[in-house]
Design a protein around this motif. Structure first.
Motif, short mmCIF file in Angstrom:
data_model
loop_
_atom_site.label_atom_id
_atom_site.label_comp_id
_atom_site.label_asym_id
_atom_site.label_seq_id
_atom_site.Cartn_x
_atom_site.Cartn_y
_atom_site.Cartn_z
N PHE A 200 56.79 105.91 7.80
CA PHE A 200 55.84 105.62 6.78
C PHE A 200 54.26 106.39 7.37
CE2 PHE A 200 52.02 103.49 4.79
CZ PHE A 200 52.22 103.83 3.58
N ARG A 201 53.91 105.77 8.51
CA ARG A 201 52.56 106.66 8.80
C ARG A 201 52.79 108.09 9.19
NH1 ARG A 201 51.92 104.71 13.56
NH2 ARG A 201 53.64 103.43 13.86
N MET A 202 53.66 108.48 9.82
CA MET A 202 54.08 109.91 10.25
C MET A 202 54.31 110.82 9.08
SD MET A 202 55.60 109.44 14.23
CE MET A 202 55.13 111.11 14.39
N HIS A 203 55.34 110.34 8.24
CA HIS A 203 55.69 111.41 7.23
C HIS A 203 55.18 111.03 5.60
CE1 HIS A 203 59.38 111.39 10.15
NE2 HIS A 203 58.59 112.11 10.47
N GLU A 215 47.32 109.42 -2.35
CA GLU A 215 48.20 108.37 -2.12
C GLU A 215 49.42 108.70 -0.99
OE1 GLU A 215 51.25 105.56 -4.75
OE2 GLU A 215 49.27 105.94 -5.40
N ALA A 216 49.78 107.92 -0.10
CA ALA A 216 51.15 108.17 0.62
C ALA A 216 52.19 108.51 -0.43
CB ALA A 216 51.46 107.16 1.25
N ILE A 226 60.77 103.56 6.73
CA ILE A 226 60.76 102.63 7.87
C ILE A 226 59.23 102.44 8.32
CG2 ILE A 226 62.83 103.07 8.62
CD1 ILE A 226 61.62 104.54 11.25
N PHE A 227 58.81 101.13 8.79
CA PHE A 227 57.47 100.66 9.06
C PHE A 227 57.33 100.31 10.56
CE2 PHE A 227 57.60 100.82 4.53
CZ PHE A 227 56.14 101.21 4.04
N PRO A 228 57.56 101.02 11.46
CA PRO A 228 57.03 101.00 12.71
C PRO A 228 55.70 100.44 13.10
CG PRO A 228 58.47 102.71 12.68
CD PRO A 228 57.98 102.56 11.55
N GLY A 229 55.64 99.52 14.02
CA GLY A 229 54.26 99.30 14.24
C GLY A 229 53.69 98.03 13.62
#
Length: 286
Positions: A200-203, A215-216, A226-229
């Motif tokens: 999510f954060r990177m892509h 917006e993302a 996926i939402f790592p972190g």
């Protein structure tokens, strides 16, 4: 000819192919994730899979879980979990015997968003393969990412034996359980095709300064986000970087970088801005 394998007694073992049950597993312990995470995961699976399927939740509490979810107790964990190392080492409970759950299983973290059909996660590769996501944070290392992985139940049991001998030493050496799995899985690991998983954060989140205006998005071809972190679906819906953050209007967030209201470095503060994400709210439901 069916791809389903037969065991030594001739009984067909589920591998999710040719009409056998697609088995998905998740794990929930403690209070970080409430039952709504499991229930919404079940709802997303049901909307994006060809039946039959079953979601098994290995947990220390079945309170509030949807009746269609197969609840199982947390597998025995007869060694002390590492205390001073990052990584979700309690996932190691799933590497060995899972009781009446046998055959091939697809593991999903509780905080993923399913955006496409899941059938390919069962038909890809050989049923005996251990398949992980490729961690985008360490592309040169080719380390696996265990938010979404497939295994044959029991194949990773040798990892439990290695880990049990000295859990803290293993954690100190490998830092994260996903690196431990990548380096020690019997027969090695394979990776999902590029584009099936999106970080999510990177892509998904636009780079600065576009994150203040757009917006993302869901990258084309993505099946699971996926939402790592620390940034989870509820944070994305509200437009905040983590639970400790608060959503601000774009200009106010920029002002906070200069007037002492920021919690991190200037560079991280201006990059860590997220507009509320409407598609997460739309998809993340029972």
């Amino acid at each position: 000819m069916s791809d389903a394998r037969a065991d030594a007694t001739g009984n067909v073992v589920n591998d999710g192919r040719n009409g056998t049950v697609k088995q998905i597993i998740c794990i929930k312990w403690g209070a970080k994730f409430g039952p709504e995470f499991v229930n919404r995961l079940h709802g997303m699976i049901a909307r994006n899979i060809t039946p039959p399927f079953r979601l098994y939740c290995f947990t220390d509490s079945d309170e509030g879980l949807h009746p269609d979810i197969a609840v199982r107790p947390l597998p025995e964990f007869d060694y002390k979990a590492p205390e001073r190392t990052k990584g979700k080492w309690p996932k190691s409970r799933l590497w060995g015997d899972l009781g009446d759950v046998e055959g091939v299983v697809l593991f999903l973290d509780l905080d993923v968003i399913i955006t496409g059909n899941l059938d390919d996660f069962f038909s890809y590769g050989d049923p005996d393969d251990t398949i992980l996501g490729l961690n985008p944070n360490t592309p040169l290392e080719k380390m696996g990412q265990t938010s979404v992985y497939r295994m044959r139940v029991g194949k990773l049991k040798p990892l439990q034996d290695i880990f049990r001998a000295d859990p803290q030493a293993a954690a100190d050496k490998f830092k994260y359980e996903q690196r431990f799995v990548t380096r020690n899985a019997p027969g090695g690991v394979k990776f999902w095709p590029k584009g099936w998983l999106a970080h999510f954060r990177m892509h998904c989140v636009p780079n600065f300064p576009l994150n203040y205006f757009r917006e993302a998005r869901i990258p084309q071809g993505t099946k699971i986000v996926i939402f790592p972190g620390n940034l989870n679906p509820p944070d994305a819906i509200l437009g905040r970087w983590d639970e400790a953050d608060e959503h601000r209007a774009p200009l106010d967030h920029l002002r906070a970088a200069f007037d002492g209201r920021r919690r991190e470095s200037f560079g991280k503060h201006i990059r860590h801005y997220l507009r509320p994400v409407s598609w997460v709210e739309k998809l993340w439901r029972e």
